[in-house]
Design an enzyme around this catalytic site. Structure first.
Site, PDB file in Angstrom:
ATOM      1  CG  HIS A  60      -5.825   1.949   5.446  1.00 59.32           C
ATOM      2  ND1 HIS A  60      -5.398   2.875   6.367  1.00 59.32           N
ATOM      3  CD2 HIS A  60      -4.789   1.100   5.250  1.00 59.32           C
ATOM      4  CE1 HIS A  60      -4.143   2.603   6.703  1.00 59.32           C
ATOM      5  NE2 HIS A  60      -3.752   1.528   6.044  1.00 59.32           N
ATOM      6  CD  GLU A  93      -3.524  -2.515   7.422  1.00 60.48           C
ATOM      7  OE1 GLU A  93      -2.470  -2.874   6.899  1.00 60.48           O
ATOM      8  OE2 GLU A  93      -4.015  -1.401   7.250  1.00 60.48           O
ATOM      9  CG  ASN A 109      -1.683   1.240   1.439  1.00 65.03           C
ATOM     10  OD1 ASN A 109      -1.776   2.057   0.529  1.00 65.03           O
ATOM     11  ND2 ASN A 109      -2.263   1.413   2.624  1.00 65.03           N
ATOM     12  CB  SER A 143       5.346  -1.945  12.106  1.00 62.54           C
ATOM     13  OG  SER A 143       4.931  -0.613  12.365  1.00 62.54           O
ATOM     14  CE  LYS A 151      -0.149   3.453   4.617  1.00 56.27           C
ATOM     15  NZ  LYS A 151      -0.096   3.567   6.059  1.00 56.27           N
ATOM     16  N   GLY A 208       2.692  -1.141   4.372  1.00 51.79           N
ATOM     17  CA  GLY A 208       2.460   0.279   4.076  1.00 51.79           C
ATOM     18  C   GLY A 208       3.752   1.032   3.888  1.00 51.79           C
TER      19      GLY A 208
HETATM   20  P1  PGA Z   1       2.904   0.266   7.706  1.00 54.03           P
HETATM   21  O1  PGA Z   1       1.394   0.524   7.194  1.00 54.03           O
HETATM   22  O2  PGA Z   1       3.398  -0.983   7.022  1.00 54.03           O
HETATM   23  O3  PGA Z   1       3.635   1.497   7.301  1.00 54.03           O
HETATM   24  O4  PGA Z   1       2.831   0.103   9.189  1.00 54.03           O
HETATM   25  C1  PGA Z   1       0.493  -0.515   7.027  1.00 54.03           C
HETATM   26  C2  PGA Z   1      -0.733   0.013   6.349  1.00 54.03           C
HETATM   27  O5  PGA Z   1      -1.099   1.162   6.572  1.00 54.03           O
HETATM   28  O6  PGA Z   1      -1.377  -0.719   5.571  1.00 54.03           O
END
Ligand code: PGA
Length: 222
Positions: free
Chosen positions: A97, A146, A11, A182, A13, A203
């Site tokens: 999300h 999540e 993802n 994470s 973003k 993410g």
């Molecule tokens: P992250 O985000 O891997 O940066 O923790 C996960 C997500 O928002 O899907």
């Protein structure tokens, strides 16, 4: 469903200019040819069509997903993207999300509408939940657990807890469950180990740098 496991979904973003995105795609696309699981990439809307062309031309083993879609069908909804507009290029759509629930006040009703629109357009929704108590709309097959505390913080949930949530979620039906928050090259195997978690959602923390993301792919199959 004909996905191979593990499923790894990036993802991205609201990150990257087109030049940066196309460099990322070249690097990850090449690595995708060695990946035995299912690789899903979710970039920003404006890049979907060009990335789809690139995937087809270069035979990258990547499935494309959107990070959202509209609760409305095509019509007078300035700024929105309807499911039917991306149905030819996207196999998946992330829906619900926590960043959308928080920043855009998306309610359970809105999310159910989005899921229904995705399904009508034959796009597979990846429905995000923050705990095993969150309602999952009818017909959803892919769920991403999540927890908010783990997103973008470097503070992932424990494998034990993730396994427990996956187990509870799977009592609601034949669901494919991903974990997100994470996820790193160092911890991914701990989530996949028991076979309860079918994949991960990665993410900004570890998907933006293509080398870090490829390290996650490699670690998942080591
Ligand atoms: P992250 O985000 O891997 O940066 O923790 C996960 C997500 O928002 O899907």
């Amino acid at each position: 469903m004909n996905e191979t496991f593990p499923i790894i979904c990036a993802n991205l973003k609201a990150h990257k200019t087109w030049d940066q995105m196309s460099d990322w795609l070249k690097t990850v696309g090449q690595a995708s040819r060695q990946f035995k699981g299912t690789l899903i990439v979710c970039p920003s809307y404006p890049y979907l069509a060009a990335i789809h062309q690139q995937i087809t031309k270069e035979n990258y083993q990547i499935k494309l997903g959107s990070q959202d879609l509209s609760q409305f069908e095509q019509g007078a909804y300035t700024g929105e993207v309807a499911a039917s507009q991306i149905a030819d290029i996207c196999s998946f759509a992330i829906i619900g999300h926590s960043e959308r629930r928080q920043n855009f006040k998306e309610t359970a009703n809105v999310l159910s509408q989005k899921v229904a629109n995705a399904q009508k357009a034959l796009i597979q929704p990846i429905f995000c939940i923050q705990s095993s108590n969150d309602p999952i709309p009818q017909g959803v097959q892919f769920v991403a657990y999540e927890p908010v505390f783990a997103i973008g913080t470097g503070n992932p949930d424990t494998p034990d807890n993730v396994h427990q949530v996956a187990q509870t979620t799977k009592t609601h039906g034949q669901l494919t469950v991903l974990y997100g928050g994470s996820v790193s090259p160092e911890n991914i195997k701990s989530y996949l180990a028991k076979g309860l978690v079918d994949g991960v959602l990665v993410g900004a923390t570890n998907s933006l740098d293509p080398q870090k993301f490829i390290a996650i792919l490699n670690s998942a199959q080591s």
